[in-house]
Design an enzyme around this catalytic site. Structure first.
Site, PDB file in Angstrom:
ATOM      1  N   GLU A   1      10.442  16.126  14.647  1.00 14.07           N
ATOM      2  CA  GLU A   1      10.822  15.948  13.239  1.00 14.07           C
ATOM      3  C   GLU A   1      10.049  16.949  12.385  1.00 14.07           C
ATOM      4  OE1 GLU A   1       9.356  12.417  11.166  1.00 14.07           O
ATOM      5  OE2 GLU A   1      11.353  12.154  10.314  1.00 14.07           O
TER       6      GLU A   1
ATOM      7  N   GLU B   1       9.956   1.228  10.377  1.00 17.64           N
ATOM      8  CA  GLU B   1      10.993   2.214  10.023  1.00 17.64           C
ATOM      9  C   GLU B   1      10.339   3.574  10.173  1.00 17.64           C
ATOM     10  OE1 GLU B   1      14.031   1.487   9.278  1.00 17.64           O
ATOM     11  OE2 GLU B   1      14.038  -0.576   8.556  1.00 17.64           O
TER      12      GLU B   1
ATOM     13  N   CYS C   1      13.994  10.503   6.352  1.00 17.04           N
ATOM     14  CA  CYS C   1      13.865  10.086   7.751  1.00 17.04           C
ATOM     15  C   CYS C   1      15.177  10.247   8.497  1.00 17.04           C
ATOM     16  CB  CYS C   1      13.407   8.645   7.814  1.00 17.04           C
ATOM     17  SG  CYS C   1      14.353   7.598   6.719  1.00 17.04           S
TER      18      CYS C   1
ATOM     19  N   THR D   1       6.244   8.154  13.251  1.00 14.49           N
ATOM     20  CA  THR D   1       6.263   7.434  14.526  1.00 14.49           C
ATOM     21  C   THR D   1       4.855   7.272  15.126  1.00 14.49           C
ATOM     22  OG1 THR D   1       8.555   7.997  14.938  1.00 14.49           O
ATOM     23  CG2 THR D   1       7.228   7.494  16.881  1.00 14.49           C
TER      24      THR D   1
ATOM     25  N   LYS E   1       0.867  -1.180   0.000  1.00 15.59           N
ATOM     26  CA  LYS E   1       0.000   0.000   0.000  1.00 15.59           C
ATOM     27  C   LYS E   1       0.905   1.232   0.000  1.00 15.59           C
ATOM     28  CE  LYS E   1      -1.578   2.991   2.424  1.00 15.59           C
ATOM     29  NZ  LYS E   1      -1.539   4.187   1.574  1.00 15.59           N
TER      30      LYS E   1
HETATM   31  P1  NAP Z   1       2.659   8.521   7.423  1.00 13.85           P
HETATM   32  O1  NAP Z   1       1.663   9.603   7.417  1.00 13.85           O
HETATM   33  O2  NAP Z   1       2.891   7.775   8.678  1.00 13.85           O
HETATM   34  O3  NAP Z   1       2.196   7.530   6.258  1.00 13.85           O
HETATM   35  C1  NAP Z   1       2.986   6.429   5.858  1.00 13.85           C
HETATM   36  C2  NAP Z   1       2.096   5.392   5.205  1.00 13.85           C
HETATM   37  O4  NAP Z   1       1.172   4.895   6.166  1.00 13.85           O
HETATM   38  C3  NAP Z   1       1.242   5.924   4.051  1.00 13.85           C
HETATM   39  O5  NAP Z   1       1.121   4.919   3.070  1.00 13.85           O
HETATM   40  C4  NAP Z   1      -0.095   6.182   4.729  1.00 13.85           C
HETATM   41  O6  NAP Z   1      -1.193   6.170   3.829  1.00 13.85           O
HETATM   42  C5  NAP Z   1      -0.156   5.004   5.680  1.00 13.85           C
HETATM   43  N1  NAP Z   1      -1.043   5.177   6.812  1.00 13.85           N
HETATM   44  C6  NAP Z   1      -1.556   6.320   7.328  1.00 13.85           C
HETATM   45  N2  NAP Z   1      -2.357   6.040   8.378  1.00 13.85           N
HETATM   46  C7  NAP Z   1      -2.356   4.694   8.529  1.00 13.85           C
HETATM   47  C8  NAP Z   1      -2.984   3.794   9.453  1.00 13.85           C
HETATM   48  N3  NAP Z   1      -3.769   4.223  10.441  1.00 13.85           N
HETATM   49  N4  NAP Z   1      -2.761   2.479   9.323  1.00 13.85           N
HETATM   50  C9  NAP Z   1      -1.952   2.020   8.344  1.00 13.85           C
HETATM   51  N5  NAP Z   1      -1.338   2.811   7.435  1.00 13.85           N
HETATM   52  C10 NAP Z   1      -1.524   4.134   7.536  1.00 13.85           C
HETATM   53  O7  NAP Z   1       4.084   9.025   6.965  1.00 13.85           O
HETATM   54  P2  NAP Z   1       4.462   9.922   5.705  1.00 13.85           P
HETATM   55  O8  NAP Z   1       4.052  11.310   6.032  1.00 13.85           O
HETATM   56  O9  NAP Z   1       3.959   9.283   4.447  1.00 13.85           O
HETATM   57  O10 NAP Z   1       6.045   9.774   5.676  1.00 13.85           O
HETATM   58  C11 NAP Z   1       6.876  10.563   6.411  1.00 13.85           C
HETATM   59  C12 NAP Z   1       7.355   9.820   7.648  1.00 13.85           C
HETATM   60  O11 NAP Z   1       7.989   8.611   7.259  1.00 13.85           O
HETATM   61  C13 NAP Z   1       8.393  10.600   8.396  1.00 13.85           C
HETATM   62  O12 NAP Z   1       8.147  10.525   9.780  1.00 13.85           O
HETATM   63  C14 NAP Z   1       9.687   9.870   8.044  1.00 13.85           C
HETATM   64  O13 NAP Z   1      10.702  10.042   8.996  1.00 13.85           O
HETATM   65  C15 NAP Z   1       9.228   8.472   7.932  1.00 13.85           C
HETATM   66  N6  NAP Z   1      10.165   7.664   7.125  1.00 13.85           N
HETATM   67  C16 NAP Z   1      10.950   6.749   7.766  1.00 13.85           C
HETATM   68  C17 NAP Z   1      11.883   6.007   7.048  1.00 13.85           C
HETATM   69  C18 NAP Z   1      12.773   5.008   7.735  1.00 13.85           C
HETATM   70  O14 NAP Z   1      13.358   4.181   7.051  1.00 13.85           O
HETATM   71  N7  NAP Z   1      12.893   5.037   9.042  1.00 13.85           N
HETATM   72  C19 NAP Z   1      11.990   6.177   5.661  1.00 13.85           C
HETATM   73  C20 NAP Z   1      11.169   7.109   5.055  1.00 13.85           C
HETATM   74  C21 NAP Z   1      10.248   7.847   5.796  1.00 13.85           C
HETATM   75  P3  NAP Z   1      -1.760   7.559   3.216  1.00 13.85           P
HETATM   76  O15 NAP Z   1      -0.689   8.056   2.325  1.00 13.85           O
HETATM   77  O16 NAP Z   1      -2.990   7.178   2.503  1.00 13.85           O
HETATM   78  O17 NAP Z   1      -2.011   8.463   4.386  1.00 13.85           O
END
Ligand code: NAP
Length: 505
Positions: free
Chosen positions: A399, A264, A298, A244, A189
């Site tokens: 962050e 992650e 990230c 997170t 997804k």
């Molecule tokens: P996010 O809002 O947490 O969303 C990530 C994914 O989760 C998206 O596909 C999102 O779908 C989905 N999602 C949202 N709510 C959910 C739920 N309740 N249950 C299951 N899935 C759900 O994060 P983001 O804004 O896309 O990405 C930025 C974050 O990712 C930052 O905090 C960054 O640090 C972190 N990141 C970490 C790494 C690592 O390797 N540690 C790498 C890259 C990014 P939708 O798009 O439809 O909302």
């Protein structure tokens, strides 16, 4: 139609107005007929519409993945044959490299340098796991005489893989490649903002010979379909990359059925520059560390700590170069930094900068929404450097996920390590010093999954990527990931001639 002709038709059509879900080897519309509109963050223009998966579609994808895993041939293939298919995926991606880069840029607004590097790394991930899987195996263990014990590495099963918007192609590769290498089936997804290259990856998997149902791609709402997959009784493992707070929700929900989970998550990574560093290398590496991918990484090194006696010299060079970073056409090789993903993220970044100013910080560079010429309708932020901060400020603790770095001085090694660890996160970190012993001591003292020493790069295929503390757990991009997509089964047998009767009855 011959296979070659089919491939040509597919290649010509990589950029389209409409993208389908991929379920059980078929390109299908959503059962609800709903779509997601995908916009180019650099221009604000509509790029395409994408079928938006419903819970019903998620059920179909899980059933397909379940059937492929329980009764299909993929996991039974000799390992060399799976490796061959992974290499074929990589070779198709190489052949279509420019198209993948173009699509990734349109979907994310990132600069061509960033997109090229990330697509190339996604290709290399498949090649890495094609090699790594061949040597991934169980062990033969020491046991008492007349017993024999060995372990098997068995694929964990059906995996829900949920990815973020900042590195769409690379994050999909980090998850799909190790999972299918060991014989799992996956339902990916992607983030709603950036689903395009993940859908194409699903198509490439089919073209390369991955059987139907092994790789399913279902763009859709995270809160609805993502959440549904996490709770789905037929899903064995959830691999999540994202923020997170969502990671915590996923862990809680997955615990209901004790699904395997890897997370992650976010970061607020420290970058320590000591007075014996090569200053010019540290300046360039620290700029890359925060402004690469518009700070939407990230492991972005968003907290910069500089030893007090070189602070003035370092900062004068750093700020001058930060101001010289060129924003603009992402397809122009002279552009250093691309767009921000959307208006919401732009507002978030700006509100953090404003909060820092309200808290008494000083802006040394940037600090505003940007409007590069010709791209006024896109989402852009100036490379921003903030000084006069402390660890109580929101902009220092949380962050931001944008091109914003906060800067502080430190006195000595002890204080540098203390400041570096004063965070709830533990993903990346960097150390700049010419003293090898100091680099080793500091690397040992930092609580983070990744330490970059005199180097701005956090990982290559083969180097473990993952966090300590609230940056999550599990490792991607490495041999360890294969273990995280497998269960270890221990087989203990007796070959002695006397019957065993331990109870003595
Ligand atoms: P996010 O809002 O947490 O969303 C990530 C994914 O989760 C998206 O596909 C999102 O779908 C989905 N999602 C949202 N709510 C959910 C739920 N309740 N249950 C299951 N899935 C759900 O994060 P983001 O804004 O896309 O990405 C930025 C974050 O990712 C930052 O905090 C960054 O640090 C972190 N990141 C970490 C790494 C690592 O390797 N540690 C790498 C890259 C990014 P939708 O798009 O439809 O909302």
């Amino acid at each position: 139609m011959s296979t070659t002709q089919e491939i040509k038709v597919e290649q010509a059509a990589m950029k389209r107005d409409f993208y389908h879900l991929i379920i059980n080897g078929e390109k299908i519309k959503s059962s609800s007929d709903e779509t997601i509109k995908v916009y180019n963050p650099a221009t604000g223009e509509l790029v395409a519409e994408v079928a938006k998966a419903s819970k019903e579609d998620a059920d179909r994808a899980v059933s397909a993945a379940r059937e492929a895993f329980d009764n299909g041939k993929w996991k039974k293939y000799p390992v060399g044959r799976r490796a061959q298919v992974l290499n074929k995926i990589a070779s198709i991606m190489r052949a279509r490299f420019n198209e993948l880069v173009e699509l990734e840029i349109l979907d994310t607004g990132k600069s061509i340098h960033a997109a090229q590097g990330q697509v190339m790394q996604a290709i290399e991930d498949f090649e890495f796991y094609a090699g790594a899987i061949v040597g991934h195996r169980g062990t033969v263990n020491n046991v008492p005489e007349q017993f024999h014990n060995y372990t098997e590495k068995e694929p964990v099963g059906v995996c829900a893989q949920i990815t973020p918007w900042n590195y769409p192609m690379m994050m999909a590769a980090w998850k799909v490649a190790p999972a299918i290498a060991v014989g799992c089936s996956v339902i990916v997804k992607p983030a709603s903002l950036t689903p395009l290259t993940t859908i194409i990856l699903g198509e490439i998997c089919l073209e390369a010979g991955v059987p139907a149902g092994v790789v399913n791609i279902i763009p859709g709402s995270g809160a609805e379909v993502g959440d549904y997959l996490v709770g789905h009784p037929q899903v064995d493992k959830v691999a999540f990359t994202g923020s997170t707070p969502i990671g915590k929700d996923i862990m809680a929900k997955a615990s209901q059925s004790l699904k395997r989970v890897t997370l992650e998550l976010g970061g607020k990574s420290p970058n320590l520059v000591f007075n014996d560093a090569d200053i010019d290398a540290a300046v360039d590496g620290s700029l890359f560390g925060i402004f690469y991918n518009s700070g939407q990484s990230c492991e972005a090194r968003s907290r910069l700590y500089v030893q007090e006696d070189i602070y003035e010299e370092f900062m004068s060079k750093f700020v001058q170069k930060a101001k010289a970073i060129k924003l603009g056409d992402p397809f122009d090789k002279g552009t250093h930094m691309g767009a921000i993903i959307d208006q919401r993220q732009l507002d978030t970044i700006d509100s953090y900068v404003k909060s820092a100013v309200e808290d008494g910080a000083e802006i040394l560079a940037g600090g505003h929404v940007a409007k590069p010429e010709g791209f006024e309708n896109g989402f852009w932020y100036e490379p921003t450097v903030i000084a006069n901060v402390n660890h109580d400020m929101k902009a220092v603790k949380e962050e931001i996920f944008g091109p914003v770095v906060v800067v502080m001085k430190f006195k000595d090694e002890k204080e540098a390590i203390k400041l570096a660890n004063d965070t709830e996160y533990g993903l990346g970190s960097a150390v700049w010093t010419k003293d090898g012993a100091k680099a080793t001591r500091v690397a040992n003292g930092i609580q983070a999954g990744i330490v970059m020493v005199n180097c701005p790069f956090s990982a290559f295929p083969g180097t473990p990527f993952g966090g300590y503390k609230q940056s999550g757990f599990g490792r991607e991009l490495s041999i360890e990931s294969l273990d995280l997509y497998t269960e270890t089964k221990s087989i203990l047998s007796y070959y002695g001639s006397r019957p065993l009767n331990p109870l003595g009855v």
